[in-house]
Design a protein around this motif. Structure first.
Motif, PDB file in Angstrom:
ATOM      1  N   MET A   1      38.647 -89.108  88.068  1.00  0.00           N
ATOM      2  CA  MET A   1      39.484 -88.098  87.425  1.00  0.00           C
ATOM      3  C   MET A   1      40.790 -87.922  88.207  1.00  0.00           C
ATOM      4  O   MET A   1      41.863 -87.854  87.619  1.00  0.00           O
ATOM      5  CB  MET A   1      38.727 -86.769  87.338  1.00  0.00           C
ATOM      6  N   ASP A   2      40.706 -87.902  89.541  1.00  0.00           N
ATOM      7  CA  ASP A   2      41.905 -87.800  90.370  1.00  0.00           C
ATOM      8  C   ASP A   2      42.759 -89.052  90.252  1.00  0.00           C
ATOM      9  O   ASP A   2      43.982 -88.980  90.234  1.00  0.00           O
ATOM     10  CB  ASP A   2      41.518 -87.567  91.836  1.00  0.00           C
ATOM     11  N   GLU A   3      42.095 -90.200  90.136  1.00  0.00           N
ATOM     12  CA  GLU A   3      42.810 -91.462  89.971  1.00  0.00           C
ATOM     13  C   GLU A   3      43.578 -91.482  88.647  1.00  0.00           C
ATOM     14  O   GLU A   3      44.729 -91.921  88.594  1.00  0.00           O
ATOM     15  CB  GLU A   3      41.815 -92.623  90.023  1.00  0.00           C
ATOM     16  N   ILE A   4      42.949 -90.983  87.601  1.00  0.00           N
ATOM     17  CA  ILE A   4      43.606 -90.919  86.289  1.00  0.00           C
ATOM     18  C   ILE A   4      44.802 -89.975  86.357  1.00  0.00           C
ATOM     19  O   ILE A   4      45.886 -90.280  85.843  1.00  0.00           O
ATOM     20  CB  ILE A   4      42.603 -90.466  85.205  1.00  0.00           C
ATOM     21  N   LYS A   5      44.604 -88.837  87.002  1.00  0.00           N
ATOM     22  CA  LYS A   5      45.684 -87.861  87.138  1.00  0.00           C
ATOM     23  C   LYS A   5      46.857 -88.462  87.902  1.00  0.00           C
ATOM     24  O   LYS A   5      48.015 -88.299  87.508  1.00  0.00           O
ATOM     25  CB  LYS A   5      45.152 -86.612  87.845  1.00  0.00           C
ATOM     26  N   ASN A   6      46.580 -89.180  88.989  1.00  0.00           N
ATOM     27  CA  ASN A   6      47.638 -89.830  89.777  1.00  0.00           C
ATOM     28  C   ASN A   6      48.355 -90.907  88.965  1.00  0.00           C
ATOM     29  O   ASN A   6      49.568 -91.060  89.068  1.00  0.00           O
ATOM     30  CB  ASN A   6      47.067 -90.425  91.055  1.00  0.00           C
ATOM     31  N   THR A   7      47.592 -91.652  88.169  1.00  0.00           N
ATOM     32  CA  THR A   7      48.194 -92.684  87.319  1.00  0.00           C
ATOM     33  C   THR A   7      49.170 -92.064  86.335  1.00  0.00           C
ATOM     34  O   THR A   7      50.276 -92.575  86.128  1.00  0.00           O
ATOM     35  CB  THR A   7      47.105 -93.466  86.563  1.00  0.00           C
TER      36      THR A   7
ATOM     37  N   ASP B   1      53.382 -92.597  86.273  1.00  0.00           N
ATOM     38  CA  ASP B   1      53.931 -93.341  85.136  1.00  0.00           C
ATOM     39  C   ASP B   1      54.773 -92.385  84.291  1.00  0.00           C
ATOM     40  O   ASP B   1      54.230 -91.513  83.620  1.00  0.00           O
ATOM     41  CB  ASP B   1      52.802 -93.934  84.305  1.00  0.00           C
ATOM     42  N   PRO B   2      56.100 -92.546  84.299  1.00  0.00           N
ATOM     43  CA  PRO B   2      56.960 -91.600  83.573  1.00  0.00           C
ATOM     44  C   PRO B   2      56.675 -91.537  82.062  1.00  0.00           C
ATOM     45  O   PRO B   2      56.748 -90.470  81.461  1.00  0.00           O
ATOM     46  CB  PRO B   2      58.378 -92.115  83.817  1.00  0.00           C
ATOM     47  N   GLN B   3      56.325 -92.675  81.471  1.00  0.00           N
ATOM     48  CA  GLN B   3      56.024 -92.688  80.036  1.00  0.00           C
ATOM     49  C   GLN B   3      54.763 -91.888  79.736  1.00  0.00           C
ATOM     50  O   GLN B   3      54.730 -91.089  78.806  1.00  0.00           O
ATOM     51  CB  GLN B   3      55.846 -94.120  79.526  1.00  0.00           C
ATOM     52  N   LEU B   4      53.707 -92.136  80.504  1.00  0.00           N
ATOM     53  CA  LEU B   4      52.461 -91.400  80.300  1.00  0.00           C
ATOM     54  C   LEU B   4      52.646 -89.919  80.596  1.00  0.00           C
ATOM     55  O   LEU B   4      52.105 -89.069  79.887  1.00  0.00           O
ATOM     56  CB  LEU B   4      51.351 -91.963  81.191  1.00  0.00           C
ATOM     57  N   LYS B   5      53.415 -89.612  81.616  1.00  0.00           N
ATOM     58  CA  LYS B   5      53.643 -88.211  81.973  1.00  0.00           C
ATOM     59  C   LYS B   5      54.375 -87.497  80.835  1.00  0.00           C
ATOM     60  O   LYS B   5      53.992 -86.390  80.451  1.00  0.00           O
ATOM     61  CB  LYS B   5      54.436 -88.121  83.274  1.00  0.00           C
ATOM     62  N   ALA B   6      55.405 -88.122  80.291  1.00  0.00           N
ATOM     63  CA  ALA B   6      56.135 -87.523  79.170  1.00  0.00           C
ATOM     64  C   ALA B   6      55.235 -87.384  77.948  1.00  0.00           C
ATOM     65  O   ALA B   6      55.283 -86.378  77.230  1.00  0.00           O
ATOM     66  CB  ALA B   6      57.360 -88.371  78.838  1.00  0.00           C
ATOM     67  N   TYR B   7      54.403 -88.384  77.724  1.00  0.00           N
ATOM     68  CA  TYR B   7      53.465 -88.366  76.590  1.00  0.00           C
ATOM     69  C   TYR B   7      52.500 -87.191  76.717  1.00  0.00           C
ATOM     70  O   TYR B   7      52.237 -86.478  75.761  1.00  0.00           O
ATOM     71  CB  TYR B   7      52.709 -89.702  76.551  1.00  0.00           C
ATOM     72  N   MET B   8      51.982 -86.973  77.916  1.00  0.00           N
ATOM     73  CA  MET B   8      51.021 -85.892  78.132  1.00  0.00           C
ATOM     74  C   MET B   8      51.689 -84.518  78.152  1.00  0.00           C
ATOM     75  O   MET B   8      51.091 -83.526  77.757  1.00  0.00           O
ATOM     76  CB  MET B   8      50.253 -86.106  79.440  1.00  0.00           C
TER      77      MET B   8
ATOM     78  N   THR C   1      47.605-103.737  76.871  1.00  0.00           N
ATOM     79  CA  THR C   1      48.420-102.770  77.586  1.00  0.00           C
ATOM     80  C   THR C   1      48.114-101.358  77.087  1.00  0.00           C
ATOM     81  O   THR C   1      47.495-101.185  76.040  1.00  0.00           O
ATOM     82  CB  THR C   1      49.923-103.048  77.385  1.00  0.00           C
ATOM     83  N   GLN C   2      48.578-100.379  77.860  1.00  0.00           N
ATOM     84  CA  GLN C   2      48.377 -98.986  77.463  1.00  0.00           C
ATOM     85  C   GLN C   2      49.053 -98.699  76.121  1.00  0.00           C
ATOM     86  O   GLN C   2      48.505 -97.976  75.284  1.00  0.00           O
ATOM     87  CB  GLN C   2      48.951 -98.041  78.525  1.00  0.00           C
ATOM     88  N   GLU C   3      50.228 -99.266  75.929  1.00  0.00           N
ATOM     89  CA  GLU C   3      50.969 -99.044  74.686  1.00  0.00           C
ATOM     90  C   GLU C   3      50.212 -99.602  73.482  1.00  0.00           C
ATOM     91  O   GLU C   3      50.151 -98.984  72.428  1.00  0.00           O
ATOM     92  CB  GLU C   3      52.373 -99.668  74.761  1.00  0.00           C
ATOM     93  N   GLU C   4      49.633-100.792  73.650  1.00  0.00           N
ATOM     94  CA  GLU C   4      48.856-101.389  72.564  1.00  0.00           C
ATOM     95  C   GLU C   4      47.632-100.541  72.233  1.00  0.00           C
ATOM     96  O   GLU C   4      47.302-100.352  71.059  1.00  0.00           O
ATOM     97  CB  GLU C   4      48.409-102.807  72.940  1.00  0.00           C
ATOM     98  N   ALA C   5      46.984-100.023  73.252  1.00  0.00           N
ATOM     99  CA  ALA C   5      45.807 -99.176  73.037  1.00  0.00           C
ATOM    100  C   ALA C   5      46.197 -97.897  72.303  1.00  0.00           C
ATOM    101  O   ALA C   5      45.514 -97.473  71.359  1.00  0.00           O
ATOM    102  CB  ALA C   5      45.138 -98.847  74.365  1.00  0.00           C
ATOM    103  N   LEU C   6      47.299 -97.281  72.745  1.00  0.00           N
ATOM    104  CA  LEU C   6      47.766 -96.061  72.082  1.00  0.00           C
ATOM    105  C   LEU C   6      48.125 -96.327  70.624  1.00  0.00           C
ATOM    106  O   LEU C   6      47.791 -95.536  69.732  1.00  0.00           O
ATOM    107  CB  LEU C   6      48.972 -95.472  72.822  1.00  0.00           C
ATOM    108  N   GLN C   7      48.798 -97.432  70.357  1.00  0.00           N
ATOM    109  CA  GLN C   7      49.165 -97.767  68.982  1.00  0.00           C
ATOM    110  C   GLN C   7      47.935 -97.985  68.115  1.00  0.00           C
ATOM    111  O   GLN C   7      47.893 -97.557  66.958  1.00  0.00           O
ATOM    112  CB  GLN C   7      50.045 -99.015  68.950  1.00  0.00           C
ATOM    113  N   LYS C   8      46.946 -98.631  68.671  1.00  0.00           N
ATOM    114  CA  LYS C   8      45.719 -98.906  67.917  1.00  0.00           C
ATOM    115  C   LYS C   8      45.008 -97.615  67.529  1.00  0.00           C
ATOM    116  O   LYS C   8      44.571 -97.448  66.396  1.00  0.00           O
ATOM    117  CB  LYS C   8      44.797 -99.808  68.749  1.00  0.00           C
ATOM    118  N   VAL C   9      44.906 -96.690  68.475  1.00  0.00           N
ATOM    119  CA  VAL C   9      44.234 -95.420  68.210  1.00  0.00           C
ATOM    120  C   VAL C   9      45.106 -94.530  67.327  1.00  0.00           C
ATOM    121  O   VAL C   9      44.615 -93.899  66.384  1.00  0.00           O
ATOM    122  CB  VAL C   9      43.866 -94.705  69.529  1.00  0.00           C
ATOM    123  N   GLU C  10      46.404 -94.476  67.610  1.00  0.00           N
ATOM    124  CA  GLU C  10      47.304 -93.634  66.823  1.00  0.00           C
ATOM    125  C   GLU C  10      47.366 -94.066  65.368  1.00  0.00           C
ATOM    126  O   GLU C  10      47.591 -93.242  64.490  1.00  0.00           O
ATOM    127  CB  GLU C  10      48.714 -93.649  67.425  1.00  0.00           C
TER     128      GLU C  10
END
Length: 139
Positions: free
Chosen positions: A47-53, A57-64, A109-118
């Motif tokens: 959980m801490d590792e995910i939070k640090n990631t 990551d500016p894109q993930l941070k903005a997304y969240m 990639t993270q972007e591909e995963a997000l697109q697939k779910v979105e």
């Protein structure tokens, strides 16, 4: 005539049992998955590792951070269990597992995963997921 009535009653009974299994089985499975994953993530320190990631990551941070501005009264669901149930119904357990495996081995990639779910969820459902993840990470 009596045979037809018996057959109709059996078909209705099986339909009701099938609906019950689908409805309550999905609910049970989603609750079990949430409990297992939450416990596993917290105990392993991931959980801490995910939070640090996310923080790094500016894109993930903005997304969240979009979750902070969402009106929570308009969300279709607000709990982890409800979110899991929607994900299972709309995306599917096998596809979610495939995404997880591909992300872990680097073939997606993270972007591909997000697109697939979105692509399978509405904007409100995505906003609700963001809020739930944000609350879990930054509670």
């Amino acid at each position: 005539m009596r045979f037809i009535k018996f057959l109709v009653v059996i078909v209705i009974f099986l339909g009701l049992v099938g609906y019950g299994v689908l409805h309550f089985g999905t609910k049970f499975a989603s609750e079990k998955i949430v409990d297992t994953l939450s416990t596993e993530l917290e105990n392993s320190g991931q959980m801490d590792e995910i939070k640090n990631t996310i923080e790094n990551d500016p894109q993930l941070k903005a997304y969240m951070e979009e979750a902070q501005t969402v009106d929570r009264s308009t969300l279709p669901f607000t709990t982890k269990e409800e979110a899991t149930k929607v994900l299972i119904q709309k995306v599917g357990i096998t596809e979610l597992n495939d995404i997880r495996v591909k992300l872990q081995d680097g073939s997606m990639t993270q972007e591909e995963a997000l697109q697939k779910v979105e692509g399978k969820l509405s904007d409100d459902e995505i906003a609700a997921l963001k809020v739930i993840v944000y609350e879990k990470l930054y509670q």
